[in-house]
Design a protein around this motif. Structure first.
Motif, PDB file in Angstrom:
ATOM      1  N   PHE B 432       0.833  -1.209   0.000  1.00 33.31           N
ATOM      2  CA  PHE B 432       0.000   0.000   0.000  1.00 33.31           C
ATOM      3  C   PHE B 432       0.866   1.256   0.000  1.00 33.31           C
ATOM      4  CE2 PHE B 432      -2.918  -3.216   1.650  1.00 33.31           C
ATOM      5  CZ  PHE B 432      -4.034  -2.982   0.860  1.00 33.31           C
ATOM      6  N   GLN B 433       1.844   1.285  -0.848  1.00 34.23           N
ATOM      7  CA  GLN B 433       2.680   2.479  -0.997  1.00 34.23           C
ATOM      8  C   GLN B 433       2.557   2.962  -2.440  1.00 34.23           C
ATOM      9  OE1 GLN B 433       3.898   3.590   1.744  1.00 34.23           O
ATOM     10  NE2 GLN B 433       3.777   1.766   3.020  1.00 34.23           N
ATOM     11  N   PRO B 434       2.668   4.231  -2.699  1.00 38.37           N
ATOM     12  CA  PRO B 434       2.990   5.325  -1.785  1.00 38.37           C
ATOM     13  C   PRO B 434       1.763   5.768  -0.984  1.00 38.37           C
ATOM     14  CG  PRO B 434       2.564   6.214  -3.960  1.00 38.37           C
ATOM     15  CD  PRO B 434       2.477   4.724  -4.077  1.00 38.37           C
ATOM     16  N   GLN B 435       2.043   6.615  -0.004  1.00 33.90           N
ATOM     17  CA  GLN B 435       0.944   7.245   0.735  1.00 33.90           C
ATOM     18  C   GLN B 435       0.833   8.733   0.369  1.00 33.90           C
ATOM     19  OE1 GLN B 435       1.283   6.262   4.918  1.00 33.90           O
ATOM     20  NE2 GLN B 435       1.180   4.078   4.491  1.00 33.90           N
ATOM     21  N   TYR B 436       1.834   9.243  -0.309  1.00 41.21           N
ATOM     22  CA  TYR B 436       1.814  10.642  -0.749  1.00 41.21           C
ATOM     23  C   TYR B 436       1.035  10.771  -2.060  1.00 41.21           C
ATOM     24  CZ  TYR B 436       5.718  12.159   2.297  1.00 41.21           C
ATOM     25  OH  TYR B 436       6.528  12.497   3.347  1.00 41.21           O
ATOM     26  N   GLY B 437       0.578  11.981  -2.304  1.00 40.15           N
ATOM     27  CA  GLY B 437       0.053  12.331  -3.622  1.00 40.15           C
ATOM     28  C   GLY B 437      -1.244  11.615  -3.970  1.00 40.15           C
ATOM     29  N   PHE B 438      -1.515  11.569  -5.261  1.00 42.84           N
ATOM     30  CA  PHE B 438      -2.796  11.008  -5.702  1.00 42.84           C
ATOM     31  C   PHE B 438      -2.794   9.485  -5.643  1.00 42.84           C
ATOM     32  CE2 PHE B 438      -2.567  15.268  -7.496  1.00 42.84           C
ATOM     33  CZ  PHE B 438      -3.738  15.787  -6.991  1.00 42.84           C
ATOM     34  N   LYS B 439      -1.661   8.891  -5.961  1.00 42.97           N
ATOM     35  CA  LYS B 439      -1.588   7.432  -5.785  1.00 42.97           C
ATOM     36  C   LYS B 439      -1.757   7.083  -4.309  1.00 42.97           C
ATOM     37  CE  LYS B 439       1.094   5.967  -9.767  1.00 42.97           C
ATOM     38  NZ  LYS B 439       2.337   5.370 -10.263  1.00 42.97           N
ATOM     39  N   GLY B 440      -1.256   7.956  -3.463  1.00 41.66           N
ATOM     40  CA  GLY B 440      -1.403   7.757  -2.022  1.00 41.66           C
ATOM     41  C   GLY B 440      -2.861   7.779  -1.601  1.00 41.66           C
ATOM     42  N   ILE B 441      -3.634   8.666  -2.206  1.00 44.70           N
ATOM     43  CA  ILE B 441      -5.064   8.735  -1.865  1.00 44.70           C
ATOM     44  C   ILE B 441      -5.737   7.395  -2.170  1.00 44.70           C
ATOM     45  CG2 ILE B 441      -7.261   9.805  -2.575  1.00 44.70           C
ATOM     46  CD1 ILE B 441      -5.566  12.446  -2.953  1.00 44.70           C
ATOM     47  N   LYS B 442      -5.396   6.827  -3.317  1.00 39.17           N
ATOM     48  CA  LYS B 442      -5.964   5.513  -3.673  1.00 39.17           C
ATOM     49  C   LYS B 442      -5.584   4.461  -2.625  1.00 39.17           C
ATOM     50  CE  LYS B 442      -6.238   5.665  -8.755  1.00 39.17           C
ATOM     51  NZ  LYS B 442      -7.571   5.087  -8.927  1.00 39.17           N
ATOM     52  N   ASN B 443      -4.320   4.487  -2.224  1.00 35.95           N
ATOM     53  CA  ASN B 443      -3.864   3.492  -1.248  1.00 35.95           C
ATOM     54  C   ASN B 443      -4.500   3.701   0.124  1.00 35.95           C
ATOM     55  OD1 ASN B 443      -2.141   1.739  -2.698  1.00 35.95           O
ATOM     56  ND2 ASN B 443      -0.605   3.359  -2.814  1.00 35.95           N
ATOM     57  N   ILE B 444      -4.616   4.964   0.525  1.00 34.08           N
ATOM     58  CA  ILE B 444      -5.211   5.226   1.839  1.00 34.08           C
ATOM     59  C   ILE B 444      -6.702   4.847   1.811  1.00 34.08           C
ATOM     60  CG2 ILE B 444      -5.830   7.070   3.470  1.00 34.08           C
ATOM     61  CD1 ILE B 444      -3.017   8.271   2.798  1.00 34.08           C
ATOM     62  N   ALA B 445      -7.366   5.122   0.693  1.00 37.02           N
ATOM     63  CA  ALA B 445      -8.776   4.712   0.569  1.00 37.02           C
ATOM     64  C   ALA B 445      -8.889   3.187   0.675  1.00 37.02           C
ATOM     65  CB  ALA B 445      -9.339   5.201  -0.765  1.00 37.02           C
ATOM     66  N   ALA B 446      -7.966   2.490   0.031  1.00 36.93           N
ATOM     67  CA  ALA B 446      -8.001   1.018   0.090  1.00 36.93           C
ATOM     68  C   ALA B 446      -7.772   0.530   1.518  1.00 36.93           C
ATOM     69  CB  ALA B 446      -6.942   0.448  -0.849  1.00 36.93           C
ATOM     70  N   LEU B 447      -6.880   1.217   2.235  1.00 39.40           N
ATOM     71  CA  LEU B 447      -6.602   0.812   3.621  1.00 39.40           C
ATOM     72  C   LEU B 447      -7.801   1.081   4.536  1.00 39.40           C
ATOM     73  CD1 LEU B 447      -2.926   2.103   3.834  1.00 39.40           C
ATOM     74  CD2 LEU B 447      -3.647  -0.266   4.148  1.00 39.40           C
ATOM     75  N   VAL B 448      -8.448   2.234   4.317  1.00 37.79           N
ATOM     76  CA  VAL B 448      -9.638   2.550   5.128  1.00 37.79           C
ATOM     77  C   VAL B 448     -10.741   1.528   4.825  1.00 37.79           C
ATOM     78  CG1 VAL B 448     -11.472   4.265   5.493  1.00 37.79           C
ATOM     79  CG2 VAL B 448      -9.076   4.999   5.366  1.00 37.79           C
ATOM     80  N   ARG B 449     -10.877   1.185   3.552  1.00 38.63           N
ATOM     81  CA  ARG B 449     -11.901   0.197   3.162  1.00 38.63           C
ATOM     82  C   ARG B 449     -11.620  -1.152   3.850  1.00 38.63           C
ATOM     83  NH1 ARG B 449     -15.338   0.318  -1.250  1.00 38.63           N
ATOM     84  NH2 ARG B 449     -14.194   2.009  -2.241  1.00 38.63           N
ATOM     85  N   GLN B 450     -10.363  -1.562   3.834  1.00 39.25           N
ATOM     86  CA  GLN B 450      -9.989  -2.819   4.501  1.00 39.25           C
ATOM     87  C   GLN B 450     -10.339  -2.758   5.988  1.00 39.25           C
ATOM     88  OE1 GLN B 450      -8.780  -5.792   3.539  1.00 39.25           O
ATOM     89  NE2 GLN B 450      -8.917  -5.185   1.393  1.00 39.25           N
ATOM     90  N   ALA B 451     -10.049  -1.607   6.589  1.00 38.78           N
ATOM     91  CA  ALA B 451     -10.279  -1.464   8.029  1.00 38.78           C
ATOM     92  C   ALA B 451     -11.773  -1.545   8.363  1.00 38.78           C
ATOM     93  CB  ALA B 451      -9.707  -0.131   8.507  1.00 38.78           C
TER      94      ALA B 451
END
Lengths: 452, 473
Positions: B432-451
């Protein structure tokens, strides 16, 4: 210090003086920490700036300490303590720790406080009445030498301060010395193998200096009839002192540690003779060799294809010296370079004896560092290297087909500790070769993408 | 909040005031030990390619660098070649008689052995206390070898970890030559400090570079994350300096602005859409490339719109309990707090160590100026004897605190077991990297969804027992 092949190689020349090194070995402070952290039910207080705490962390990992059981502390010295002295802050930190449920607190001083003259021994003596645990000061600044010197210094302190005089010897008993001065990243398995052997021979281990050793065992160590040194790199001074002070006779002195069939046989035989358990030793040898051969018959180690392949061994003496015979005899390779981290006379004599006995004349380098290793590899151009991850990278651009990582640090993580000593140790080493053999076939260039 | 374990409860501004007055400094000497000045200086210097960092000290000082940074981080993980970690290996006799002669010889030897572009002498406790004049030796040695030789006073006792970074960056400025020309549309990225490879986490830097490239902005050097001496020489020819984190580049950015007049873009870490937008515009606007940046931002925002919509819907009305216990530092926690607020959550930052606040005063003040002032809770466990590891005490405290808030969601790492959904923002999981920038938004959204979607799945009894012992909940 180099012998054998000429120094000039591939346009490089080795400078005659060595003022700039890229060492494999850490400082004495690190070795002392490794030793102190092998005493269970204790804590360690680094009287040092906060950076030295990382040397303690490294030692903590090496001794496989459990952070729920073992606490490490640091006085975090700053400019003020260097200018005005750090004894007050040391005393304060010891008082902060006074409620810890421990039997001993090892106080190890680093370079800074030793140079400015902090007297950690006096501070510990003054505070001893205030705390319930034993305070053990170990002045062991990094500049006192290598990590092996640090192990010797800490062992000396531990023996002189903690061992109680005891005229009564326990018949057929032993104390194990310096199991942690061993570059097998999972050396604890080597120690365990030794303990199993001794158990089978009916030899009682009075104490281990040090690994998960309770203070009470150390106190009782003078009752051991014999000592058994588990390293070629450190601990000899402790064995000598135990002999001089308590008459503790050293067993297995002067023979390589038990790596490979012949070394294991020699070592077990020496123990069998000393403890009058020859039959058991012979049985272990027969059983072990049978097991290794039967296993190899089923698993087919690829090491058999490496017949007379030029090899280099770059390691500590504890693993490196026994490996010479194992690589030569069992795996039928030709050691053309042996580079050891240490250079003490006992190490040189032992290796020279082994080489003479095997009629080998490789280039030998004692007290090697990363630069000398790289230059030696350039010069000798072995096809197989037994070493660490550092050698994997130091071999970049050289025609080395396999780098078998056997000493710290290694790329492949081990969740289960694996010994090199004894018969399973042989299989573990074959496994290292086998996995590298498989990887050696993989091309970095010849790739294409599948269609699906 | 009624809880015996709470030592501080307020906002960032109030915490800063307490730290400034010395109220929040740990009383136990042995509590919390970050790296020493020597380590952090070494980190920065080793980020220059073909440099020999020559440690003037015993062999223990380069241990961490040699084992962890050089071999594991650089060679194994980042695929860079084996670089030297050279050392003068001072012993007792040098401590008594001085080591300057040895050092001079060592510099000459280092040059002969490694043919570097630069040699940096790093003093450590021993050489510092005995008074070896490393600066003079560096000057003398430079006449004898074919590369620059610099000296850095980096004794471990001589300052906190931050001073090591800052002094090393200051030293690097000595390599910067007067500009021959201006490099149009080109920037330096400042503040990298983890060996000869870009930034601590490649993925974040890759995302930054991708976005800059889309806009048409070029990067001269990432200082000091795998840059060359040549790039540093030309560092004054850029139009602007930036850092992906205001804090990391702050000192060098300010110094270069002061001394060379090169503007420094002051923006926070690009976590979430607003911070990312600010970061990009903070670089593009001074370069006259605002329009191109807005176009890229618009395109990227459209691309992540489903993720943004999900994050707004998922986080609105929730309490985001934020704890960064891995690579602990307050800046990332505060950046996440800002992002959580942007999505409608109420951020509560837990257990940022006052020591780390003290070390980052300028950056904390900057964040306060930009309106980042979240609720902060500090607990007793943070100040306990021993090193700054995950401890059962802070775990128990976290679990108790989470229960005090409505609709909590935990932003931290999976080493914590609070009774609420856990967003695993560890930097140790490349999935789930990067966490910066727009790719980061996708990854953070995926992590929140998992949670959130898997909040009722059982947590690992094994890992919990490993971290905190058995006998816990």
């Amino acid at each position: 210090m180099e012998q054998g092949h000429g120094k000039e190689a591939a346009g490089w020349s080795t400078p005659s003086t060595e003022q700039c090194t890229d060492p494999y070995l850490r400082c004495a402070f690190n070795g002392a920490a490794q030793t102190a952290l092998g005493v269970s039910g204790s804590a360690l207080l680094a009287h040092s700036p906060q950076g030295c705490e990382y040397l303690v962390n490294n030692a903590f990992a090496s001794q496989e300490c459990d952070y729920m059981e073992t606490i490490t502390l640091c006085t975090k010295l700053c400019v003020d303590e260097i200018v005005h002295g750090g004894e007050d802050i040391l005393a304060r930190t010891i008082r902060d720790a006074k409620d810890l449920p421990i039997s001993a607190l090892f106080v190890i001083s680093a370079c800074g406080p030793e140079i400015v003259g902090d007297d950690i021994v006096s501070v510990c003596e003054a505070l001893q009445p205030e705390v319930k645990f034993r305070l053990v000061p170990v002045p062991c600044a990094g500049f006192r030498g290598s990590q092996y010197d640090g192990i010797d210094i800490a062992l000396d302190t531990i023996i002189k301060r903690l061992v109680k005089n005891n005229d009564e010897k326990i018949p057929g008993s032993v104390c194990l010395i310096a199991p942690h001065a061993n570059a097998n990243p999972t050396w604890i398995a080597d120690l365990e193998w030794v303990r199993q052997v001794l158990l089978r021979m009916g030899v009682r281990v009075v104490a281990t200096l040090t690994h998960r050793t309770p203070l009470s065992e150390i106190e009782n160590m003078a009752s051991a009839e014999t000592s058994l040194l588990l390293s070629h790199d450190a601990g000899q001074k402790a064995a000598d002192y135990l002999y001089a002070a308590y008459g503790t006779e050293q067993v297995g002195n002067g023979i390589p540690l038990p790596i490979g069939l012949t070394n294991t046989q020699r070592w077990l035989t020496a123990l069998g003779e000393r403890f009058d358990t020859q039959k058991i030793a012979e049985g272990m040898v027969a059983e072990g060799e049978k097991m290794v051969m039967a296993t190899c018959r089923r698993k087919w180690p690829m090491a058999r294809f490496l017949y007379r392949t030029p090899a280099a061994i770059i390691a500590d003496a504890t693993v490196g010296i026994p490996l010479v015979r194992f690589v030569t005899e069992e795996m039928e390779m030709t050691p053309e370079l042996v580079a050891l981290y240490t250079s003490q006379r006992s190490v040189q004599e032992l290796l020279e004896r082994e080489l003479k006995s095997l009629r080998l004349s490789p280039k030998t380098v004692y007290g090697t560092d990363v630069y000398k290793t790289r230059m030696s590899l350039l010069e000798v151009k072995p096809r197989v290297v037994f070493g660490s991850t550092i050698e994997r990278h130091a071999c970049e651009g050289l025609p080395v087909a396999y780098v078998v990582e056997v000493v710290r640090m290694i790329r492949q993580f081990r969740m289960i500790n694996r010994e090199y000593f004894g018969y399973t140790g042989i299989l573990n080493l074959f496994e290292c070769v086998q996995n590298e053999w498989t990887m050696g076939w993989r091309s970095k260039e010849r790739r294409y993408e599948a269609k699906w | 909040m009624e809880n015996d374990s709470i030592v501080f409860h307020g906002n960032l501004q109030q915490l800063l005031e307490k730290v400034e007055t010395g109220e929040m400094i740990p009383k136990l000497q042995a509590s919390h030990a970050p790296m020493c000045k020597f380590f952090t200086a070494y980190y920065v210097i080793s980020g220059i390619r073909h440099v020999v960092p020559l440690v003037h000290g015993p062999t223990g000082c380069p241990l961490y660098m040699s084992d962890f940074v050089r071999t594991r981080e650089c060679c194994e993980i980042r695929g860079v070649p084996l670089e030297p970690t050279a050392c003068t290996a001072l012993d007792e006799s040098h401590v008594i008689y001085g080591g300057e002669g040895k050092l001079l010889e060592a510099v000459k030897e280092a040059y002969a052995k490694y043919h570097p572009d630069l040699i940096v002498i790093l003093s450590c406790c021993c050489s510092g206390i005995i008074g070896d004049d490393v600066e003079s030796i560096a000057k003398e040695a430079e006449k004898l070898v074919g590369c620059r030789v610099l000296a850095l006073r980096s004794e471990g006792f001589g300052g906190d970890f931050r001073s090591g970074y800052e002094d090393a960056f200051r030293l690097i400025m000595d390599l910067m030559e007067p500009p021959q020309k201006k490099m149009k549309g080109t920037i330096n990225i400042l503040g990298a400090r983890w060996g000869p490879s870009p930034t601590e986490f490649n993925w974040d830097m890759d995302e930054i570079e991708r976005l800059l490239s889309e806009i048409g902005i070029k990067v001269n050097a990432i200082i000091a994350g795998g840059c060359t001496v040549e790039q540093i020489r030309h560092a004054r020819e850029v139009e602007l300096n930036a850092s992906w984190c205001y804090d990391w580049g702050q000192k060098l950015g300010d110094l270069m602005q002061e001394r060379f007049g090169i503007p420094y873009s002051r923006t926070g870490q690009p976590y979430g859409p607003e911070a990312t937008k600010e970061w990009l515009l903070g670089v593009a606007t001074p370069l006259g490339m605002e329009e191109q940046a807005l176009e890229v931002i618009g395109r990227e925002m459209r691309e992540v719109e489903p993720d943004l919509a999900y994050l707004r819907q998922a986080l609105v009305g929730k309490t985001a309990i934020i704890e960064i216990s891995e690579f602990p530092g307050p800046i990332r926690a505060l950046s996440l707090a800002r992002m959580a607020a942007e999505f409608g959550a109420h951020p509560v930052v837990i257990n940022v160590h006052p020591y780390t606040i003290k070390e980052r005063m300028p950056s904390i003040r900057f964040l306060l100026e930009t309106g980042v002032n979240p609720e902060i809770v500090l607990t007793k466990g943070l100040f306990r004897l021993g090193s700054f590891r995950s401890s059962k005490e802070t775990e128990d405290e976290l679990e108790a605190i989470v229960k005090e808030y409505d609709n909590p969601i935990f932003f931290g790492n999976s080493g914590r077991f609070p009774p609420c959904p856990v967003v695993n923002l560890t930097l140790m999981n490349p999935a789930f990297q990067p966490q910066y920038g727009f790719k980061g938004i996708k990854n953070i959204a995926a992590l929140v969804r998992q949670a959130l979607e898997n909040k009722d799945l059982p947590r690992s009894r094994l890992f919990r027992g490993m971290l905190y012992g058995t006998g816990t909940r």
